[in-house]
Structures are given as C-alpha cells and as structure tokens.
Design a protein around this motif. Structure first.
Motif, mmCIF file in Angstrom:
data_model
loop_
_atom_site.group_PDB
_atom_site.id
_atom_site.type_symbol
_atom_site.label_atom_id
_atom_site.label_comp_id
_atom_site.label_asym_id
_atom_site.label_seq_id
_atom_site.Cartn_x
_atom_site.Cartn_y
_atom_site.Cartn_z
ATOM 1 N N THR A 7 0.841 -1.066 -0.066
ATOM 2 C CA THR A 7 -0.026 -0.093 -0.011
ATOM 3 C C THR A 7 0.894 1.189 -0.030
ATOM 4 O O THR A 7 1.713 1.323 1.119
ATOM 5 C CB THR A 7 -0.744 -0.012 1.042
ATOM 6 O OG1 THR A 7 -1.817 -1.260 1.143
ATOM 7 C CG2 THR A 7 -1.807 1.254 1.328
ATOM 8 N N GLU A 49 -5.785 6.465 6.369
ATOM 9 C CA GLU A 49 -6.042 5.447 5.317
ATOM 10 C C GLU A 49 -7.124 6.129 4.250
ATOM 11 O O GLU A 49 -8.173 6.331 4.969
ATOM 12 C CB GLU A 49 -5.974 4.272 5.754
ATOM 13 C CG GLU A 49 -4.917 3.771 6.410
ATOM 14 C CD GLU A 49 -4.862 2.028 6.772
ATOM 15 O OE1 GLU A 49 -3.612 1.500 6.842
ATOM 16 O OE2 GLU A 49 -6.076 1.831 6.892
ATOM 17 N N ALA A 51 -9.405 3.844 1.846
ATOM 18 C CA ALA A 51 -9.762 2.436 1.882
ATOM 19 C C ALA A 51 -11.151 2.466 0.889
ATOM 20 O O ALA A 51 -12.129 3.055 1.035
ATOM 21 C CB ALA A 51 -10.072 1.554 3.187
ATOM 22 N N ASN A 53 -14.029 -0.534 -0.341
ATOM 23 C CA ASN A 53 -14.478 -2.033 0.127
ATOM 24 C C ASN A 53 -13.656 -2.721 1.305
ATOM 25 O O ASN A 53 -13.535 -3.778 1.282
ATOM 26 C CB ASN A 53 -14.605 -2.999 -1.107
ATOM 27 C CG ASN A 53 -15.511 -2.572 -2.353
ATOM 28 O OD1 ASN A 53 -16.406 -1.937 -2.102
ATOM 29 N ND2 ASN A 53 -14.801 -2.463 -3.509
ATOM 30 N N LYS A 55 -10.673 -2.191 1.982
ATOM 31 C CA LYS A 55 -9.225 -2.395 1.704
ATOM 32 C C LYS A 55 -8.399 -1.030 1.674
ATOM 33 O O LYS A 55 -8.703 -0.447 0.636
ATOM 34 C CB LYS A 55 -9.104 -3.272 0.477
ATOM 35 C CG LYS A 55 -7.650 -3.593 0.096
ATOM 36 C CD LYS A 55 -7.524 -4.661 -1.177
ATOM 37 C CE LYS A 55 -6.050 -4.984 -1.235
ATOM 38 N NZ LYS A 55 -5.889 -5.655 -2.746
ATOM 39 N N LEU A 57 -6.029 1.528 0.398
ATOM 40 C CA LEU A 57 -5.103 1.493 -0.825
ATOM 41 C C LEU A 57 -4.246 2.812 -0.734
ATOM 42 O O LEU A 57 -3.411 2.793 -1.798
ATOM 43 C CB LEU A 57 -6.516 1.886 -1.878
ATOM 44 C CG LEU A 57 -7.411 0.583 -2.289
ATOM 45 C CD1 LEU A 57 -8.251 0.850 -3.351
ATOM 46 C CD2 LEU A 57 -6.544 -0.748 -2.456
#
Length: 471
Positions: A7, A49, A51, A53, A55, A57
């Motif tokens: 990431t 962060e 994200a 869904n 996750k 990124l």
C-alpha cells in the motif's frame, strides 16, 4: 517496510501552515483530519488511510512541520560522508541522545520516513523559496526515500515556475495541487505521480484509480435513484388540516413548510454521511420572503425554475403531454392559500387537495369527503425548483474536497434545461400527483436525473481543473 506491491505510504511533510493536513484530508476523503489556519495544529505523526470496500489503498502520515531544519542539517553535515551513507546518518540523528526532546517535531516526521515511507513535501506557492525551505528539502534528500513535491497555491499570484525549478533539484516529481478545490482529475493526476515514485507502487496505485472510477460510477447510479425518490416525496407531501378556519390552515401550512425544509436537510445530510462529509452544513439563502401579492412573481424565485414568460407555455405543454388539464398556471393563485417563505419553498402556497364535493366550497377552498389537507404544492414551478435545488447541492457536495470546511452555500442558479426537459419534468410531476405513476416513469426519471447530474459534474470539472492542478 517494503515498497514492493505494498500500500503506498507517504509522510506529508513541510513547514508549518502550508496545507499539509488539507492535502491529507482531500486525498483520503476524511473530514476528521484536524485543519486550522494557525501554525502547529499537527503536533504528532498521525496515520490516515483511504480504503475502498474495506481494503486500504493509500496511507498518508500527517506530520508536524519542521521547526529547526537549519540546525538538523548542520548536524547531518558536520562530518564528511558519501551519499550512500546519508540515510544512516539521518537514522543516527534520530537515535542521538537528547534529540527526541530537542528536535521533537523533526524526530516525529523523520522516523516513519527512515522506516520506509515515501515523502510528500508541501510548499506554499504564494511565498518565494527561502533558505529554510532549502534546508528542509536537503534533509529529505538525505533520507534516500521516494520523494514528490506539491506546490499549494494558497493565495493568488503563486510563483509556480520558480518553485518548479527549485523543487526539481530535490524531488522526483513536482505537481501543483490545491487541496481546497481539487476535483477528481486533479487527485488522479497526483495519484499517478505517486505510483511512478517507485516500481512497487504502480500496480496498487492503478488499482486505486480504477477503484475510484468504479466507485463514482456506482455513486452516480445510487444518487440518481435517491434524488428521484426524494423529488417524488416532496411533490406528494401534504399535511392534514386539524382545526377549522384560518388557524387550522395556517398550522397545516406551517407544518407542510417545515416538513419540506426538513426533508431537504435530511437528504443533504444523508449524502454527506455517505460521502464522508460528516461536518458539512447546508446554508440556504433566506431573502425569499414574499407576500401574497408577489406570489411566484420574483426573479429570485424563477432562477430556480422557469422565467415568468415561459412558465405558462411549458406548463400547458406538460399538461397536454400528460393528458391532463393545467390546474395552475401563472394565474393559479386561487388554488394556493397563503405564502410560505424560506427553505425549499421560497414562497409557495399550500394546496387543499383530496376529492372535492361537487359545488361545495368554504371561503373559496375545496372541501373533501374525508378530511382537508394542505398540499401537495401544485404550482407548476415547484417541481422545477425542488429538482434544481437538489441537483445543485448534490453537485456541490460531490465536488467538495474534504479539506473544505465552510458551509455549502446553496445559491440560486438558473436551470439550463431545454424546454423539452422542462416539459418532461412537469409531465412527470402531474402524473405523480394524479396517481398515474408507473414503474416505467420512475425508471425514466432516474435516468434523466443521472444524465443531468453527470452533465453538471463534467461541466464543473472542466471549468475547475485548470485552476486546481497542473499535470
């Protein structure tokens, strides 16, 4: 930390009060990032962060600004070493006794960098480069980490060319980026530059950009459906007249107005919550208070719908298209009772609907077989006003960077719809209020809303992107 297919993680660094936290808020779509015009708001390295869904990124570390860059650089340069030894020299500075206390801000911002994070350096483009800036840039070059610089045009007259020449000597990429006005193309341009900093970030960054595009396509579909439903609810809203006489009508009219206004705010807040604008507020113009004599005859009001000279023609065409008689034109004030001002209505009357008893009227108002109600509002401009306002603040909120913390000001904007669009919208309104609504009409309305919103967004992006970014 390894940069291979991981990431993308960057420390956002620079001198205090250069917009570092604003960059973090906009890129991560997070309006909880603390932003203040005063220096020193960020006192520790905080990680945010982005994200999709669930996750992550993109990971950005918001750091305090340099405070003693010149002294730090003097310490690093006091011994002659090779370029290959410089990253270890920076690590030695962090571990030196007393530095954690004496250089608290520098230690906080350099620690995640020497641990493997990339660098996103932010400067104020409206201020010329200074020796302090050069010291900061040299320190960051010593770390040996991937580096990208952002010129933030905080005020008019930014000297972009001078900054580009200066930053180009220290950073792999230099971009102009205004976090307070950056649209999605501006963000995508910056993300592509981040992906090119190191080979390991190219794939994750491409996935992030593709994910954002997919997210926005789905958002457009969902928003069109929600906005169409909201519009239909506003057009069908009515309030019971619980007491006889003028007092009962006044209370019902006030209840209708309050419900319509509250529903507008609720729809705005629902969009804001869904899109991460939890702190955004809707500020509406209040200078629409009109008396009965001026009902629906003001340029301010007509900016949201049709001009007076066009309203009757379009309304009549809409009635013919729907196979219904026009029940209120410019002279339809006899079907309206009282003036309602502010919010969604601006200045509209309530309408006593339901089924009438033949030949039975009370003070010019229709009676009903069951009970009297105030609403729905049937003036032909009303459906256009509700739609214009909803599309306006939806576009404003969609394009709004998360670093922007001022209220969303809903101002009158003339509708750019063609006459065909206006006729179609009023035809749908008549069908809806006359209980002739079918699934095919709802589908057509959703499609129309989606097309209008997409066109509006594209026009706004086209007009703004040259001001907010330079590729």
């Amino acid at each position: 930390m390894s940069l291979l297919n991981s990431t993308p993680t960057l420390c956002v660094v620079g001198h205090p009060n250069r917009g570092k936290s604003s960059v973090v808020a906009t890129l991560t779509e997070n309006d909880s990032v603390q932003i203040s015009p005063e220096s020193g708001t960020t006192r520790s390295a905080d990680t945010f962060e982005f994200a999709l869904n669930g996750k992550p990124l993109l990971r950005l570390i918001d750091t305090p600004g340099f405070q003693r860059a010149r002294q730090v650089l003097d310490w690093l340069q006091r011994d002659s070493i090779s370029p290959a030894e410089r990253p270890e020299r920076v690590r030695a500075f962090l571990n030196a006794p007393g530095h954690a206390e004496r250089f608290a801000d520098e230690v906080a911002l350099l620690t995640p960098i020497v641990d493997g994070a990339g660098i996103l350096y932010v400067v104020d483009g409206s201020q010329p480069p200074s020796p302090m800036d050069e010291a900061e840039m040299e320190i960051l070059r010593w770390t040996g980490q991937p580096r990208l610089a952002i010129i933030n045009p905080m005020e008019a007259g930014a000297d972009v060319l001078t900054w580009q020449r200066t930053l180009g000597q220290f950073f792999q990429w230099v971009r102009v980026f205004n976090p307070l006005s950056a649209t999605m193309p501006a963000r995508q341009a910056l993300l592509r530059a981040i992906g090119e900093l190191t080979p390991g970030w190219s794939v994750p960054t491409r996935r992030l950009i593709e994910g954002l595009a997919l997210r926005d396509r789905q958002r457009l579909t969902d928003t069109a459906d929600a906005l169409a439903a909201y519009w239909a609810e506003q057009l069908l809203e009515h309030q019971p007249v619980k007491f006889p006489g003028a007092l009962g009508r006044q209370r019902a009219e006030a209840g209708l107005r309050e419900t319509l206004e509250a529903r507008e705010v609720e729809f705005f807040q629902a969009l804001g919550h869904e899109w991460g604008h939890h702190q955004s507020e809707l500020q509406r113009e209040t200078a629409w208070e009109l008396g009965d004599d001026a009902l629906m005859n003001t340029e301010t009001w007509y900016l949201w719908g049709l001009k007076q000279r066009d309203l009757l023609w379009v309304s009549g065409s809409a009635g013919a298209a729907a196979g219904l008689a026009v029940d209120a034109g410019l002279g339809g004030a006899s079907l309206l009772t009282g003036a309602i001002s502010g919010g969604v209505l601006g200045s509209v009357g309530g309408w006593l609907a339901s089924r009438e008893l033949d030949g039975k009227r009370l003070k010019g108002l229709p009676l009903t077989r069951q009970k009297q109600v105030m609403g729905p509002v049937r003036h032909p401009n009303f459906p256009l006003v509700v739609m214009a306002r909803a599309l306006t603040f939806t576009r404003q909120l969609w394009l709004r960077p998360h670093a922007q913390r001022s209220a969303v000001v809903l101002r009158a904007e003339a509708a750019q719809w063609s006459r065909e669009d206006q006729i179609q919208l009023l035809s749908w309104a008549k069908r809806l209020q006359q209980h002739r609504w079918q699934a095919k009409h709802q589908d057509a309305l959703v499609t129309w809303v989606g097309e209008q919103l997409q066109r509006s967004l594209e026009e706004a992006v086209l007009s703004e992107e040259t001001e907010s970014w330079v590729s």
